[in-house]
Design a protein around this motif. Structure first.
Motif, PDB file in Angstrom:
ATOM      1  N   PHE A 242      36.761 129.355  88.037  1.00 17.93           N
ATOM      2  CA  PHE A 242      35.988 129.318  86.791  1.00 17.93           C
ATOM      3  C   PHE A 242      36.222 130.561  85.917  1.00 17.93           C
ATOM      4  CE2 PHE A 242      33.583 126.965  90.029  1.00 17.93           C
ATOM      5  CZ  PHE A 242      33.551 125.709  89.446  1.00 17.93           C
ATOM      6  N   ASP A 243      37.489 131.009  85.841  1.00 21.43           N
ATOM      7  CA  ASP A 243      37.841 132.169  85.015  1.00 21.43           C
ATOM      8  C   ASP A 243      37.024 133.408  85.374  1.00 21.43           C
ATOM      9  OD1 ASP A 243      39.861 130.917  83.529  1.00 21.43           O
ATOM     10  OD2 ASP A 243      38.396 130.003  82.194  1.00 21.43           O
ATOM     11  N   ARG A 244      36.857 133.616  86.670  1.00 22.64           N
ATOM     12  CA  ARG A 244      36.147 134.804  87.144  1.00 22.64           C
ATOM     13  C   ARG A 244      37.019 135.563  88.145  1.00 22.64           C
ATOM     14  NH1 ARG A 244      30.989 132.289  89.892  1.00 22.64           N
ATOM     15  NH2 ARG A 244      32.700 131.170  90.850  1.00 22.64           N
ATOM     16  N   PHE A 245      36.807 136.850  88.216  1.00 18.66           N
ATOM     17  CA  PHE A 245      37.407 137.678  89.261  1.00 18.66           C
ATOM     18  C   PHE A 245      36.294 138.372  90.031  1.00 18.66           C
ATOM     19  CE2 PHE A 245      41.625 137.093  87.720  1.00 18.66           C
ATOM     20  CZ  PHE A 245      42.473 137.546  88.719  1.00 18.66           C
ATOM     21  N   TYR A 246      36.463 138.459  91.344  1.00 17.71           N
ATOM     22  CA  TYR A 246      35.594 139.272  92.180  1.00 17.71           C
ATOM     23  C   TYR A 246      36.279 140.616  92.396  1.00 17.71           C
ATOM     24  CZ  TYR A 246      32.390 135.502  93.659  1.00 17.71           C
ATOM     25  OH  TYR A 246      31.440 134.514  93.693  1.00 17.71           O
ATOM     26  N   VAL A 247      35.540 141.687  92.204  1.00 20.45           N
ATOM     27  CA  VAL A 247      36.062 143.039  92.415  1.00 20.45           C
ATOM     28  C   VAL A 247      35.143 143.754  93.402  1.00 20.45           C
ATOM     29  CG1 VAL A 247      36.733 145.216  91.346  1.00 20.45           C
ATOM     30  CG2 VAL A 247      36.960 143.075  90.048  1.00 20.45           C
ATOM     31  N   THR A 248      35.698 144.233  94.505  1.00 21.80           N
ATOM     32  CA  THR A 248      34.880 144.962  95.480  1.00 21.80           C
ATOM     33  C   THR A 248      34.650 146.389  94.985  1.00 21.80           C
ATOM     34  OG1 THR A 248      36.863 145.556  96.765  1.00 21.80           O
ATOM     35  CG2 THR A 248      35.649 143.598  97.452  1.00 21.80           C
ATOM     36  N   ASP A 249      33.409 146.828  95.075  1.00 17.24           N
ATOM     37  CA  ASP A 249      33.031 148.173  94.631  1.00 17.24           C
ATOM     38  C   ASP A 249      32.294 148.846  95.786  1.00 17.24           C
ATOM     39  OD1 ASP A 249      32.164 150.488  93.431  1.00 17.24           O
ATOM     40  OD2 ASP A 249      31.523 149.514  91.577  1.00 17.24           O
ATOM     41  N   LYS A 250      33.039 149.648  96.556  1.00 19.27           N
ATOM     42  CA  LYS A 250      32.398 150.257  97.725  1.00 19.27           C
ATOM     43  C   LYS A 250      31.466 151.394  97.323  1.00 19.27           C
ATOM     44  CE  LYS A 250      35.856 153.630  99.363  1.00 19.27           C
ATOM     45  NZ  LYS A 250      36.700 153.981 100.516  1.00 19.27           N
TER      46      LYS A 250
ATOM     47  N   GLU B 279      29.091 151.017  95.301  1.00 20.80           N
ATOM     48  CA  GLU B 279      27.766 150.414  95.135  1.00 20.80           C
ATOM     49  C   GLU B 279      27.493 149.309  96.154  1.00 20.80           C
ATOM     50  OE1 GLU B 279      26.523 149.710  91.071  1.00 20.80           O
ATOM     51  OE2 GLU B 279      28.144 150.976  90.331  1.00 20.80           O
ATOM     52  N   SER B 280      28.355 149.217  97.192  1.00 18.89           N
ATOM     53  CA  SER B 280      28.163 148.258  98.290  1.00 18.89           C
ATOM     54  C   SER B 280      28.018 146.832  97.775  1.00 18.89           C
ATOM     55  CB  SER B 280      26.940 148.641  99.132  1.00 18.89           C
ATOM     56  OG  SER B 280      27.066 149.932  99.654  1.00 18.89           O
ATOM     57  N   GLU B 281      28.897 146.435  96.848  1.00 17.80           N
ATOM     58  CA  GLU B 281      28.756 145.103  96.269  1.00 17.80           C
ATOM     59  C   GLU B 281      30.061 144.581  95.700  1.00 17.80           C
ATOM     60  OE1 GLU B 281      25.811 145.748  93.239  1.00 17.80           O
ATOM     61  OE2 GLU B 281      27.301 146.220  91.710  1.00 17.80           O
ATOM     62  N   ILE B 282      30.051 143.277  95.429  1.00 15.78           N
ATOM     63  CA  ILE B 282      31.101 142.635  94.649  1.00 15.78           C
ATOM     64  C   ILE B 282      30.587 142.532  93.219  1.00 15.78           C
ATOM     65  CG2 ILE B 282      32.458 140.537  94.330  1.00 15.78           C
ATOM     66  CD1 ILE B 282      31.717 139.890  97.310  1.00 15.78           C
ATOM     67  N   LYS B 283      31.429 142.920  92.265  1.00 17.18           N
ATOM     68  CA  LYS B 283      31.088 142.713  90.857  1.00 17.18           C
ATOM     69  C   LYS B 283      31.903 141.515  90.351  1.00 17.18           C
ATOM     70  CE  LYS B 283      29.484 147.244  89.349  1.00 17.18           C
ATOM     71  NZ  LYS B 283      29.430 148.051  90.565  1.00 17.18           N
ATOM     72  N   VAL B 284      31.227 140.620  89.645  1.00 16.89           N
ATOM     73  CA  VAL B 284      31.851 139.400  89.143  1.00 16.89           C
ATOM     74  C   VAL B 284      32.257 139.622  87.692  1.00 16.89           C
ATOM     75  CG1 VAL B 284      31.601 136.924  88.786  1.00 16.89           C
ATOM     76  CG2 VAL B 284      30.376 138.046  90.679  1.00 16.89           C
ATOM     77  N   VAL B 285      33.556 139.542  87.426  1.00 20.13           N
ATOM     78  CA  VAL B 285      34.088 139.757  86.073  1.00 20.13           C
ATOM     79  C   VAL B 285      34.378 138.403  85.435  1.00 20.13           C
ATOM     80  CG1 VAL B 285      35.984 140.716  84.710  1.00 20.13           C
ATOM     81  CG2 VAL B 285      35.078 141.993  86.674  1.00 20.13           C
ATOM     82  N   ASP B 286      33.759 138.138  84.292  1.00 17.63           N
ATOM     83  CA  ASP B 286      34.015 136.928  83.521  1.00 17.63           C
ATOM     84  C   ASP B 286      35.195 137.200  82.587  1.00 17.63           C
ATOM     85  OD1 ASP B 286      33.731 135.159  81.034  1.00 17.63           O
ATOM     86  OD2 ASP B 286      32.290 134.242  82.403  1.00 17.63           O
ATOM     87  N   MET B 287      36.257 136.395  82.712  1.00 17.76           N
ATOM     88  CA  MET B 287      37.465 136.650  81.935  1.00 17.76           C
ATOM     89  C   MET B 287      37.325 136.210  80.479  1.00 17.76           C
ATOM     90  SD  MET B 287      39.186 138.097  84.247  1.00 17.76           S
ATOM     91  CE  MET B 287      40.877 138.184  83.677  1.00 17.76           C
ATOM     92  N   ASP B 288      36.341 135.361  80.186  1.00 18.69           N
ATOM     93  CA  ASP B 288      36.116 134.933  78.803  1.00 18.69           C
ATOM     94  C   ASP B 288      35.321 135.977  78.026  1.00 18.69           C
ATOM     95  OD1 ASP B 288      37.489 132.495  79.147  1.00 18.69           O
ATOM     96  OD2 ASP B 288      35.696 131.578  80.025  1.00 18.69           O
TER      97      ASP B 288
END
Length: 354
Positions: free
Chosen positions: A115-123, A125-134
């Motif tokens: 769905f035009d998203r990327f998951y980026v791991t951010d250690k 902040e102990s989380e995955i950040k969801v990037v919307d490409m649109d």
């Protein structure tokens, strides 16, 4: 009266002229297919067909530098760069950065998540950040635990898997693989599913239908008595059941898991060199190269066994982490020989074939 006429004439001419248009900048298509080498100083491009190296191409094209780069990835016709604080989308042919998204503390790796998203791991902040490409922004946050260090990530058809890799302190290890659902049919999701307990300090994760995780174990260079062997785990991507777990006898600090083109063999780095195992049958790690490396990449390439014949073999790219971390070595598996070296201007962080 004459002066008034001249002024009116000049005004008419100004109004009659169309507004000046400024053409967008044109970038040369100097890159594209080839080997990309990420170092502490930026991205370098090696043309495999011409045996030529172009250094620090991101800065050359974009007139700005990558600060604290972490990893590279490719999806579709783009290359994606991750630094500690920023996620970049780059055109591989020109290496022009089409856009960037900030807001990260210590980002590690990225993966396309439907769905035009990327998951980026951010250690950081102990989380995955969801990037919307649109919208080109972070639209969601998924915690992978409390005070953990998410690093490696893979995605199968509908689920993402992230490893919590532990810290640099040998007493502060982790043992969890986190699963996140990406969708429900055609509905996008970012739902935490659960975690799986595996070996100590997961270091690499690979998707071959199931999820394969390599764990470092405990590796203490100053006091080897603390060391614990590395391990290998296979997890069902749907059930989240641990299908198999194996301790890798006398192997420590395993990392950088990758596969050949047919995924019939896995390769990984260790505290005493590069090892290979067959993906089917029992585990029997075999040392391929007695060189300690902190990066590893495999690629099927053509070579000349004799002056009159050509063939294909698996090439392994690695550095010498102990003596020459800024030199990339190319190893021909069929010949069991190093066949090339590439000298870089800084220590190597990641490798990518586009």
């Amino acid at each position: 009266m004459k002066k008034i006429f001249l002024l009116l004439s000049a005004s008419f001419l100004l109004m009659a002229c169309p507004p000046e248009t400024i053409d967008p900048p044109v970038y040369n298509k100097d890159y594209g297919d080839g080997l990309y080498i990420l170092t502490e100083n930026g991205v370098n491009f090696y043309d495999l067909s011409k045996d030529t190296l172009k250094e620090d191409i991101f800065t050359t094209v974009n007139s700005s530098s990558l600060i604290n780069p972490s990893s590279m990835n490719t999806y579709g016709n783009k290359i994606y760069l991750v630094t500690a604080n920023t996620f970049y989308s780059v055109d591989p042919e020109t290496f022009y950065s089409e856009f960037s998204v900030g807001g990260f503390t210590n980002a590690q790796q990225s993966e396309y998540a439907k769905f035009d998203r990327f998951y980026v791991t951010d250690k950081g902040e102990s989380e995955i950040k969801v990037v919307d490409m649109d919208t080109r922004s972070v639209i969601a946050h998924i915690k992978t635990g409390e005070s953990v260090n998410p690093t490696g990530i893979v995605v199968n058809w509908g689920r993402s898997f992230v490893i919590n890799s532990g810290s640099d302190d040998i007493t502060d290890y982790d043992s969890t693989l986190v699963a996140v659902d990406l969708k429900d049919g055609v509905i996008p999701l970012n739902d935490f599913v659960g975690n799986v307990i595996i070996g100590k300090n997961p270091s690499s994760v690979f998707n071959d239908g199931n999820i394969v995780v390599l764990c470092r174990g405990i590796y203490d260079e100053t006091n080897p008595a603390n060391n614990e062997e590395s391990s290998y785990h296979r997890i069902g991507s749907g059930s989240l059941n641990v299908l198999s777990s194996s301790t890798l006898s006398n192997i420590y600090n395993a990392d950088n898991l990758c596969a050949n083109s047919s995924v019939s063999k896995f390769y990984f780095t260790t505290s005493d060199g590069v090892y290979q195992i067959n993906t089917s049958g029992g585990l029997n790690p075999i040392q391929v190269i007695p060189m300690v490396s902190d990066v590893l990449l495999t690629n099927m390439e053509q070579y000349n066994p004799t002056d009159t014949t050509t063939s294909y073999t698996n090439m392994l790219y690695l550095n010498d982490a102990l003596n020459n971390p800024n030199t990339l070595y190319k190893y021909n598996e069929s010949l069991s020989l190093f066949v090339d070296t590439i000298q870089l201007n800084a220590d190597i962080i990641d490798l990518l074939i586009y």
